[in-house]
Design an enzyme around this catalytic site. Structure first.
Site, PDB file in Angstrom:
ATOM      1  N   LYS A 172      12.814  10.566  12.185  1.00  0.00           N
ATOM      2  CA  LYS A 172      12.932   9.866  13.463  1.00  0.00           C
ATOM      3  C   LYS A 172      11.780   8.875  13.592  1.00  0.00           C
ATOM      4  O   LYS A 172      10.630   9.257  13.797  1.00  0.00           O
ATOM      5  CB  LYS A 172      12.882  10.868  14.624  1.00  0.00           C
ATOM      6  CG  LYS A 172      12.711  10.228  16.021  1.00  0.00           C
ATOM      7  CD  LYS A 172      13.884   9.364  16.424  1.00  0.00           C
ATOM      8  CE  LYS A 172      13.785   8.899  17.883  1.00  0.00           C
ATOM      9  NZ  LYS A 172      12.717   7.914  18.098  1.00  0.00           N
ATOM     10  N   CYS A 186      -5.153   4.967  15.924  1.00  0.00           N
ATOM     11  CA  CYS A 186      -5.791   6.200  16.396  1.00  0.00           C
ATOM     12  C   CYS A 186      -7.216   6.299  15.891  1.00  0.00           C
ATOM     13  O   CYS A 186      -8.079   6.908  16.534  1.00  0.00           O
ATOM     14  CB  CYS A 186      -4.977   7.427  15.981  1.00  0.00           C
ATOM     15  SG  CYS A 186      -4.740   7.592  14.200  1.00  0.00           S
ATOM     16  N   GLU A 245      -0.702  14.473  14.015  1.00  0.00           N
ATOM     17  CA  GLU A 245      -1.746  13.447  14.056  1.00  0.00           C
ATOM     18  C   GLU A 245      -1.598  12.734  15.384  1.00  0.00           C
ATOM     19  O   GLU A 245      -0.619  12.031  15.615  1.00  0.00           O
ATOM     20  CB  GLU A 245      -1.595  12.465  12.893  1.00  0.00           C
ATOM     21  CG  GLU A 245      -2.628  11.351  12.906  1.00  0.00           C
ATOM     22  CD  GLU A 245      -2.310  10.245  11.925  1.00  0.00           C
ATOM     23  OE1 GLU A 245      -2.838   9.127  12.118  1.00  0.00           O
ATOM     24  OE2 GLU A 245      -1.519  10.468  10.995  1.00  0.00           O
ATOM     25  N   ARG A 286       0.837  -1.202   0.000  1.00  0.00           N
ATOM     26  CA  ARG A 286       0.000   0.000   0.000  1.00  0.00           C
ATOM     27  C   ARG A 286       0.871   1.250   0.000  1.00  0.00           C
ATOM     28  O   ARG A 286       0.536   2.264  -0.630  1.00  0.00           O
ATOM     29  CB  ARG A 286      -0.906  -0.026   1.230  1.00  0.00           C
ATOM     30  CG  ARG A 286      -1.695   1.257   1.483  1.00  0.00           C
ATOM     31  CD  ARG A 286      -2.421   1.155   2.819  1.00  0.00           C
ATOM     32  NE  ARG A 286      -2.889   2.450   3.299  1.00  0.00           N
ATOM     33  CZ  ARG A 286      -3.194   2.709   4.555  1.00  0.00           C
ATOM     34  NH1 ARG A 286      -3.080   1.756   5.464  1.00  0.00           N
ATOM     35  NH2 ARG A 286      -3.613   3.899   4.921  1.00  0.00           N
ATOM     36  N   ASN A 303       2.745   2.005  15.074  1.00  0.00           N
ATOM     37  CA  ASN A 303       1.699   1.100  14.591  1.00  0.00           C
ATOM     38  C   ASN A 303       1.673   0.929  13.075  1.00  0.00           C
ATOM     39  O   ASN A 303       1.246  -0.099  12.575  1.00  0.00           O
ATOM     40  CB  ASN A 303       0.320   1.520  15.122  1.00  0.00           C
ATOM     41  CG  ASN A 303      -0.025   2.956  14.801  1.00  0.00           C
ATOM     42  OD1 ASN A 303       0.819   3.748  14.379  1.00  0.00           O
ATOM     43  ND2 ASN A 303      -1.276   3.325  15.013  1.00  0.00           N
ATOM     44  N   TYR A 304       2.127   1.940  12.331  1.00  0.00           N
ATOM     45  CA  TYR A 304       2.260   1.827  10.876  1.00  0.00           C
ATOM     46  C   TYR A 304       3.653   2.354  10.514  1.00  0.00           C
ATOM     47  O   TYR A 304       3.786   3.446   9.949  1.00  0.00           O
ATOM     48  CB  TYR A 304       1.152   2.589  10.158  1.00  0.00           C
ATOM     49  CG  TYR A 304      -0.193   1.939  10.334  1.00  0.00           C
ATOM     50  CD1 TYR A 304      -0.627   0.937   9.462  1.00  0.00           C
ATOM     51  CD2 TYR A 304      -1.024   2.282  11.398  1.00  0.00           C
ATOM     52  CE1 TYR A 304      -1.853   0.309   9.643  1.00  0.00           C
ATOM     53  CE2 TYR A 304      -2.250   1.660  11.587  1.00  0.00           C
ATOM     54  CZ  TYR A 304      -2.658   0.686  10.705  1.00  0.00           C
ATOM     55  OH  TYR A 304      -3.873   0.060  10.893  1.00  0.00           O
ATOM     56  N   ARG A 345      -8.364   5.717   8.357  1.00  0.00           N
ATOM     57  CA  ARG A 345      -7.570   6.765   7.740  1.00  0.00           C
ATOM     58  C   ARG A 345      -7.844   6.880   6.246  1.00  0.00           C
ATOM     59  O   ARG A 345      -7.922   7.965   5.689  1.00  0.00           O
ATOM     60  CB  ARG A 345      -6.084   6.497   7.970  1.00  0.00           C
ATOM     61  CG  ARG A 345      -5.168   7.544   7.367  1.00  0.00           C
ATOM     62  CD  ARG A 345      -3.694   7.167   7.530  1.00  0.00           C
ATOM     63  NE  ARG A 345      -2.827   8.114   6.871  1.00  0.00           N
ATOM     64  CZ  ARG A 345      -2.315   9.195   7.449  1.00  0.00           C
ATOM     65  NH1 ARG A 345      -2.598   9.456   8.701  1.00  0.00           N
ATOM     66  NH2 ARG A 345      -1.518  10.018   6.782  1.00  0.00           N
ATOM     67  N   GLU A 364      -8.295   6.854  25.904  1.00  0.00           N
ATOM     68  CA  GLU A 364      -7.976   6.032  24.736  1.00  0.00           C
ATOM     69  C   GLU A 364      -7.179   4.805  25.169  1.00  0.00           C
ATOM     70  O   GLU A 364      -6.049   4.936  25.639  1.00  0.00           O
ATOM     71  CB  GLU A 364      -7.165   6.849  23.727  1.00  0.00           C
ATOM     72  CG  GLU A 364      -6.810   6.076  22.478  1.00  0.00           C
ATOM     73  CD  GLU A 364      -5.958   6.880  21.508  1.00  0.00           C
ATOM     74  OE1 GLU A 364      -6.055   6.616  20.297  1.00  0.00           O
ATOM     75  OE2 GLU A 364      -5.188   7.757  21.958  1.00  0.00           O
ATOM     76  N   ASP A 381      13.802  16.164  22.528  1.00  0.00           N
ATOM     77  CA  ASP A 381      13.815  17.623  22.446  1.00  0.00           C
ATOM     78  C   ASP A 381      14.866  18.113  21.457  1.00  0.00           C
ATOM     79  O   ASP A 381      14.660  19.116  20.763  1.00  0.00           O
ATOM     80  CB  ASP A 381      14.086  18.229  23.828  1.00  0.00           C
ATOM     81  CG  ASP A 381      12.903  18.061  24.774  1.00  0.00           C
ATOM     82  OD1 ASP A 381      11.795  17.772  24.286  1.00  0.00           O
ATOM     83  OD2 ASP A 381      13.086  18.214  25.992  1.00  0.00           O
TER      84      ASP A 381
END
Length: 471
Positions: free
Chosen positions: A174, A281, A247, A102, A151-152, A434, A374, A212
């Site tokens: 990152k 999410c 996101e 994908r 997660n992806y 999504r 969540e 940071d």
């Protein structure tokens, strides 16, 4: 054990420091990546800044050629990358392979879309300026800091990297700690695609030590981040002068307004709630439904939940271990809190370390944490309400505003309700998700800032530059 180094200015960085990446299935190391220090981070941003002018000056078709070569290398290595993903984040191999494929499609679509970023040409005649023509072109913002979630680890990374590079930006990437093996593997693909020096840099390490440093470097022109609300809000606070696209999390509700297609509704709800063990999410994270309909819907949901397979990613089970035991502890805490306050476990509530059985909880009230927090795991609460107005009220009282679903065969009613829900997107008679990736994707409140999606990413990573011709 896999061992991947950070990648700066087309060189692999070995500073003698390593970060182990834990396999969620075995709870043993899946591999290790370089743990960078502050001087390494500065070097990455300097390389990106130095390369940016030359990279953006290349003709668009030449940049497309490089990115297309990267896509070809991605597909050549798709089985290995899917295996890494399966080991690193406990995603079923079949699903992981689908994610890589994908992602190649996303690159193709992005290449086609970037060709359509035509300049805006206009005259000033409407304002009485008869001797002016303005040409406003999209130009790169400069250096993009791209931060992806676990997660992806392929899809959501490349959805940032590809549009950034195609529009003439350079990238410091990152990956999430869990996801760093996949992210660092991209360096191999970049070298094979003959990327020019400095345009794509992979920085890895302990987030608490370098987070940071990665997001506050003065060379950054834009940050594209997908991850937790806590980190996202910290970015909002600290990066006030940097362009942001965020996101973050969600508490996506499913509002069931009628009982005309309960089998179909249940299929969508279960797919939405338990895909990748609920670690999305956009997962459906609560069902709002009246008592009368709930009495019919819950048994259907129960049967579908019990049909889900629970096991290991190599077996392509529907439910695989969540990312770590700390996450499992948090999810279990939400379930236990609901039980203590009178909620009823319909099925599930079984756990072996970080492998959690899919859990359906009925009778959840707004006083329970499970109604608002969540879980990012395989648990679905049922909240019984008295009216659509109450559903809308509960949906909107959340601090999240990512997506929602409305299930109703009367489209007029569904649209009226959908327009009152405070989220980025409302899906009618379908699960929250999504995709397709060409659609705009956005959240409000604590769910995000800015808009993603293929065309929207291209726009967010560029700005107008105007040339006015006076004649």
């Amino acid at each position: 054990m896999r061992e991947y180094k950070a990648f700066i200015n087309n060189e692999f960085i070995d500073n003698g420091e390593w970060l182990e990446i834990i396999n969620p299935t075995t709870l043993k190391p899946a591999g290790k990546v370089t743990a960078l220090k502050s001087e390494d981070i500065n070097q990455a941003y300097q390389a990106a800044r130095t390369a940016q002018t030359t990279w953006s000056a290349l003709p668009l078709l030449k940049r497309i050629e490089y990115v297309n070569n990267f896509k070809k290398e991605l597909l050549k290595n798709k089985e290995e990358l899917a295996t890494i993903m399966s080991e690193e984040v406990a995603k079923g191999y079949k699903e992981a392979l689908g994610e890589v494929e994908r992602t190649a499609e996303i690159i193709d679509y992005t290449i086609e879309e970037v060709k359509r970023l035509d300049p805006l040409a206009m005259t000033g005649e409407g304002m009485g300026a008869t001797n002016k023509i303005g040409i406003f072109s999209r130009v790169p913002k400069g250096v993009v800091c791209a931060i992806s979630p676990f997660n992806y680890p392929v899809n959501l990374a490349i959805a940032k990297i590809a549009p950034a590079l195609l529009t003439g930006n350079t990238v410091v990437f990152k990956p999430a700690t869990a996801g760093s093996l996949c992210g660092a593997f991209f360096a191999k693909l970049a070298l094979a695609a003959a990327f020019p020096k400095g345009i794509f840099n992979v920085v890895t390490g302990r987030g608490r030590e370098i987070g940071d440093l990665i997001t506050a470097n003065p060379e950054i022109d834009m940050i594209s981040f997908t991850g937790s609300v806590g980190v996202g809000n910290q970015l909002r606070k600290n990066a006030s002068t940097t362009d942001l696209v965020l996101e973050l999390g969600g508490k996506d509700p499913a509002l069931v307004l009628d009982n005309l297609q309960l089998e179909k509704y249940a299929t969508e709800i279960i797919a939405g709630a338990f895909g990748y063990s609920g670690q999305r999410c956009t997962a459906i994270k609560r069902v709002l439904v009246s008592d009368a309909i709930a009495d019919q819907l819950v048994p259907i949901l129960k049967a579908k939940v019990e049909a889900l397979t629970v096991g290991q990613p190599q077996d392509n089970a529907n439910i695989t271990p969540v990312i770590d035991e700390k996450s499992a502890d948090f999810i279990q805490g939400l379930i236990d809190d609901a039980k203590k306050q009178g909620a009823k476990i319909i099925c599930g509530d079984k756990r072996v370390k970080n492998l959690m059985w899919p859990t359906l909880v009925d009778g959840v009230s707004v006083k329970m944490r499970l109604a608002w927090e969540e879980p990012f795991g395989p648990v679905l609460p049922i909240i019984r309400v008295n009216s659509p107005a109450e559903m809308i009220k509960i949906a909107n009282e959340s601090n999240f505003g990512l997506q929602a679903s409305v299930f109703c065969q009367d489209l007029s009613t569904a649209i009226v309700v959908a327009k009152q829900i405070q989220t980025g997107t409302v899906n009618i008679n379908g699960r929250s998700q999504r995709g397709p990736d060409c659609f705009p994707f956005l959240g409000i409140k604590d769910s995000g800032e800015g808009v993603q999606g293929i065309r929207e990413a291209l726009l967010s990573m560029t700005r107008y530059q105007g040339i006015v011709i006076n004649y």
